[in-house]
Design an enzyme around this catalytic site. Structure first.
Site, PDB file in Angstrom:
ATOM      1  N   ASP A  51       0.827  -1.206   0.000  1.00 20.41           N
ATOM      2  CA  ASP A  51       0.000   0.000   0.000  1.00 20.41           C
ATOM      3  C   ASP A  51       0.864   1.261   0.000  1.00 20.41           C
ATOM      4  O   ASP A  51       2.074   1.227   0.268  1.00 20.41           O
ATOM      5  CB  ASP A  51      -0.925  -0.010   1.219  1.00 20.41           C
ATOM      6  CG  ASP A  51      -2.261   0.666   0.959  1.00 20.41           C
ATOM      7  OD1 ASP A  51      -2.360   1.449  -0.009  1.00 20.41           O
ATOM      8  OD2 ASP A  51      -3.210   0.412   1.724  1.00 20.41           O
ATOM      9  N   ASP A 100     -10.584   1.926  -3.183  1.00 20.96           N
ATOM     10  CA  ASP A 100     -11.062   1.664  -1.822  1.00 20.96           C
ATOM     11  C   ASP A 100     -12.584   1.659  -1.759  1.00 20.96           C
ATOM     12  O   ASP A 100     -13.162   1.249  -0.749  1.00 20.96           O
ATOM     13  CB  ASP A 100     -10.519   2.719  -0.855  1.00 20.96           C
ATOM     14  CG  ASP A 100      -9.101   2.418  -0.402  1.00 20.96           C
ATOM     15  OD1 ASP A 100      -8.603   1.311  -0.677  1.00 20.96           O
ATOM     16  OD2 ASP A 100      -8.481   3.300   0.224  1.00 20.96           O
TER      17      ASP A 100
END
Length: 751
Positions: free
Chosen positions: A510, A572
């Site tokens: 990430d 997301d």
């Protein structure tokens, strides 16, 4: 002034002296597959359905563009530049230039701008020579497409400025099978004084005078990849990123189309920068109607000094041409990237259905909680369990986003014996009723540090900072400066230790903030080069690990990341309705095989919307990596009962998603009934995803015409009979939907 006919004639003669008259082909050197034909005066690159032509003006040494589009042969019709009618005329700005330099009368945006030690930014880059290379050399330190001598041929054109001793090499690699031309540029200081590169494009092309439109992908966090189509107006228009990464705001992708071009018809030119850092895409329609397109470094983030003998290499830009509309352009990108960009062994391998702990548990877990979640995941048929954020940090435990980043050791309070016992227990679980062991994956964010971390306390100089200016926090974290070799080595060592400690078969990497307070404009590119070194080292060292990229969702969904990580978390936002738009937008350039997509709980964490589990599952399985993002214990019983069937269906369609072609039949921006068809690589199987978004009361449902089938073949359609490809494409099929958020997955088998 060119007010008189005599002066106008002299001006026209001057234009021809600079840029020459019409071109002709070639007493030439020809590559073995005819992909490159060159004679030092004219150059041609030939694909199955594309031709790219440019030439040298023999008087001035300038390169002049002639054609980029459908296949052409033989001599070219002798064109001419804009006539010099009355008024002041900027000569070079009236012609199509292959690689426009700066400061010589072309007032459009240049492809290169270099500041010499004396302060000059003028360059006079003239043709010197060329070379033809079978295959394709890799770019030093940068991701790049690859292929054998049978796949690709490379033309390198050498330019030189005799006044400043600056050399520029233009590289053109053509993949004929994909109608793709990959370009990059090298700038080398052949002189004795320092120079500074202030702008450098990987690709530039001047389109002839036509009405054109441009398509880009705009967005923000949780709403990435929204398609934007607009007219190319006179003047400069464009977009880019100055965030230090490719970003959610704009993707490094551009398409140029005619106003009449649709998904399935018309010409489309696609461009995609193979780069993860700040970038610039510029489109400028000049006063004469010529449209210039450039993709490359963001000039506001570039000030690259070259000493004697030093070279700066631009990233690659992939360009594709299609006469089969925007969909044809996309399929060329998809095929090229699957076969000649993604280096992972998982590029076209079946992806295990997974469950990620994030939306189910967030930071609130311990060893027993994680094991319980893994048990319930395995019972549903999941084959990969992923423990997300919250597992690390000793002195500064990661129990929220306030601490722990940078300290890649298991949290001793949550995992007193480390991760190994947990991983061993989880990987003994069986997926569903099978004999397949559950695999274990882990989330990391190695490019960051919290101020509350041992790493930051020991090495505060390792984060990006500009002298004494305050270090701005975002998500309570700072960015490590990967331009520093010691930072690169630290990350490599820490991740290596983690992967060597346990049987970890998947890593989600990430990146959750932009870059602030960079110490210099050149630091952005130095960072990206360091990041690529880290990616290359770790993916080479651990080839059996499935790596997934992420940057708060799709903030780094770009070809540069795809070389190393075969899949990327698309957004997301797991709301199924919004995901249709995001995933279909992303597919303009990127293969669905590369998209991570998960079925999440309702009400959705991002939108609060409640959508049936079947619809959520069908949307998620259009991505190459299907997964769950929830706690099974929180599911309603009827939902929980449906999940194993959805996992099995996802596994059934996955091989077609990974290696087949995608046809966007209807878009959610244009229809209440978006539809996508995937056709297997051999053409024998197809799967249709068909959605109804809103209710349809007392009104007919439209027929849906399929595309890409063999018109002469017969296809069985999921128990609804057999029909010719011609019937399915020209008449179509019709289904009844029961309610809003209804969906169907239909299989077709070629007989």
């Amino acid at each position: 002034m060119f007010g008189s006919p005599k002066r106008a004639a002299l001006a026209a003669a001057s234009l021809l002296a600079i840029f020459g008259n019409g071109p002709s082909v070639m007493a030439q050197e020809t590559s073995s597959n005819n992909a490159v034909v060159a004679d030092g005066k004219t150059f041609a690159l030939n694909g199955e359905n594309v031709s790219y032509r440019f030439r040298v003006n023999e008087t001035t040494g300038d390169l002049v563009s002639d054609h980029f589009g459908g296949s052409i042969t033989g001599d070219l019709f002798p064109g001419f530049g804009a006539e010099a009618l009355g008024g002041w005329v900027g000569l070079a700005g009236r012609f199509r230039r292959e690689f426009p330099d700066h400061g010589r009368g072309d007032f459009r945006i240049p492809a290169v701008r270099i500041r010499q030690e004396a302060g000059y930014t003028v360059t006079d880059l003239q043709y010197q020579s060329y070379s033809v290379i079978p295959g394709k050399p890799a770019l030093p330190g940068l991701p790049s497409t690859f292929g054998s001598e049978e796949d690709v041929t490379t033309l390198v054109v050498h330019l030189y400025d005799n006044y400043s001793s600056i050399a520029v090499d233009l590289s053109y690699s053509i993949f004929p099978k994909y109608d793709a031309i990959v370009r990059s540029a090298n700038v080398t200081n052949k002189g004795t004084q320092n120079i500074t590169v202030e702008a450098l494009s990987s690709f530039s092309f001047d389109f002839p005078y036509e009405d054109l439109e441009m398509i880009s992908l705009r967005g923000d966090w949780a709403r990435e990849a929204h398609r934007q189509r607009r007219k190319v107006e006179y003047g400069l228009q464009g977009f880019g990123s100055s965030t230090g990464f490719s970003s959610h705001l704009h993707n490094p992708f551009l398409a140029i189309v005619h106003p009449s071009t649709t998904e399935s018809q018309g010409e489309a030119w696609g461009f995609n920068l193979v780069y993860t850092g700040s970038f610039s895409v510029d489109v400028e329609k000049g006063s004469q109607g010529l449209t210039r397109a450039l993709l490359g470094f963001n000039p506001s983030q570039l000030s690259w000094q070259l000493g004697a003998g030093e070279t700066l290499t631009s990233p690659e830009c992939v360009s594709v041409y299609s006469s089969d509309g925007i969909g044809g352009m996309s399929r060329s990108f998809h095929r090229l990237y699957r076969n000649h960009l993604i280096k992972s062994k998982f590029a076209t391998s079946d992806r295990p259905p997974l469950l990620n702990s994030w939306e189910g548990l967030y930071f609130d877990y311990n060893e027993s909680t994680i094991y319980r979640l893994a048990e319930e995941s395995a019972a549903l048929g999941v084959k990969l369990f992923v423990m997300d954020d919250g597992w690390f940090g000793d002195k500064y435990p990661r129990v929220s986003d306030n601490a722990g980043l940078g300290d890649w050791v298991p949290n001793p309070d949550r995992f007193p014996d480390g991760l190994t016992p947990l991983v061993e227990d989880v990987t003994k679980l069986k997926a569903g009723n099978s004999s397949t062991d559950l695999r274990f994956g882990l989330w990391v964010e190695p490019e960051m540090a919290n101020p509350n971390s041992t790493l930051y306390h020991e090495h505060p100089d390792w984060v990006l900072h500009a002298g004494q200016y305050p270090r701005t926090l975002q998500r309570n974290q700072l960015v490590l400066n990967l331009a520093l070799p010691e930072v690169q080595d630290y990350i490599i060592d820490e991740i290596t230790n983690i992967l060597n400690s346990s049987a970890i078969s998947y890593v989600k990497w990430d990146f959750n903030r932009a870059m602030h307070e960079t110490p210099s404009p050149s630091n952005d590119h130095e960072y990206i080069l360091g990041m690529y070194r880290v990616f290359d080292t770790l993916t080479t060292r651990f080839p059996d690990v499935l790596w997934e990229g992420c940057a708060s969702g799709g903030g780094r969904f770009d070809p540069g990341v795809l070389e190393y990580f075969p899949q990327i978390w698309t957004s997301d936002n797991t709301d199924a309705l919004m995901r249709i738009t995001i995933q279909l937008g992303t597919s303009l350039a990127y293969p669905p095989s590369a998209m991570g997509a998960h079925l999440s709980a309702v009400p959705n964490a991002q939108t609060g919307r409640t959508i049936p589990v079947k619809f959520r599952g069908h949307v998620a399985m259009m991505g190459g990596s299907f997964g769950l993002e929830l706690d099974p214990a929180e599911l309603q019983e009827d939902e929980k009962a449906e999940v194993p069937g959805l996992i099995a269906l996802a596994e059934k369609v996955n091989p077609i998603i990974l290696t087949g072609d995608m046809w966007r039949l209807r878009l959610p921006e244009e229809s209440n009934w978006p539809a996508v068809l995937f056709i297997s690589e051999d053409g024998n199987q197809a799967v249709l995803f068909y959605f109804q978004l809103g209710p349809n009361v007392n009104h007919a449902t439209p027929w849906l015409r399929l595309q890409g089938l063999d018109p002469k073949a017969t296809y069985s359609v999921d128990g609804n009979g057999s029909y010719s490809g011609a019937t399915l494409m020209n008449m179509g099929l019709q289904y009844k939907f029961e309610s809003d958020y209804d969906s169907k997955v239909v299989f077709l088998q070629k007989q």
